[in-house]
Design an enzyme around this catalytic site. Structure first.
Site, short mmCIF file in Angstrom:
data_model
loop_
_atom_site.label_atom_id
_atom_site.label_comp_id
_atom_site.label_asym_id
_atom_site.label_seq_id
_atom_site.Cartn_x
_atom_site.Cartn_y
_atom_site.Cartn_z
N HIS A 293 41.73 -53.80 -21.69
CA HIS A 293 40.75 -53.49 -20.65
C HIS A 293 40.04 -52.16 -20.89
O HIS A 293 39.88 -51.35 -19.98
CB HIS A 293 41.38 -53.57 -19.25
CG HIS A 293 41.62 -54.97 -18.82
ND1 HIS A 293 42.70 -55.70 -19.27
CD2 HIS A 293 40.89 -55.80 -18.04
CE1 HIS A 293 42.64 -56.92 -18.75
NE2 HIS A 293 41.55 -57.01 -18.01
N GLU B 298 39.36 -62.65 -32.70
CA GLU B 298 38.41 -62.45 -31.62
C GLU B 298 38.19 -63.76 -30.87
O GLU B 298 37.96 -63.77 -29.67
CB GLU B 298 37.07 -61.96 -32.17
CG GLU B 298 37.10 -60.52 -32.60
CD GLU B 298 35.73 -59.99 -32.95
OE1 GLU B 298 35.60 -58.76 -33.00
OE2 GLU B 298 34.78 -60.76 -33.15
N CYS C 264 26.00 -59.54 -31.46
CA CYS C 264 27.20 -58.70 -31.29
C CYS C 264 26.89 -57.22 -31.26
O CYS C 264 27.78 -56.40 -31.03
CB CYS C 264 28.22 -59.00 -32.38
SG CYS C 264 28.93 -60.65 -32.22
#
Length: 134
Positions: free
Chosen positions: A67, A122, A23
């Site tokens: 986004h 997530e 990550c």
């Protein structure tokens, strides 16, 4: 005690600093967000809070993140963990609704509705929660 919950989602990229694992590389998530409001009494219409007002505020805050590369947003101090995202959304909902004359901030003994917590998923199995202490 009554509780209502609304949901929104957004897609964004991020990477985690000071993290030893995959990550730490740029990657993305399709985040799901829940906002929970609770209170001890209903209004004259038999509701805790109008769903549409809470949903609109949640969606407006999520729209700011949608986004984007979350690391580019100064508010996350270059480390946009799910925990920090949840706090950002919580604070954003409070601020937006205050502008409309709706105070969902929490205080001990409050009899009006309060934003209790925000959950940020997530993935389906990984959630962070920001909540006020009771």
């Amino acid at each position: 005690m009554f509780e209502v919950r609304v949901t929104a989602d957004f897609a964004a990229a991020h990477f985690l600093r000071d993290y030893n694992g995959k990550c730490e590389n740029l990657h993305g998530h399709n985040y799901k967000v829940y906002a929970h409001v609770k209170g001890p009494k209903l209004n004259e219409g038999g509701m805790l809070l109008d769903f549409s007002k809470l949903k609109a505020a949640l969606r407006e805050v999520c729209k700011q993140l949608d986004h984007t590369n979350l690391n580019d947003l100064a508010v996350f101090d270059q480390n946009p963990s799910a925990e920090r995202i949840a706090m950002f959304i919580y604070d954003g909902i409070i601020a937006l609704l205050k502008k409309e004359g709706i105070d969902l901030s929490y205080s001990a003994g409050k009899t009006e509705p309060a934003l209790y917590c925000v959950d940020v998923f997530e993935t389906e199995t990984s959630r962070a929660r920001y909540r006020v202490d009771e």
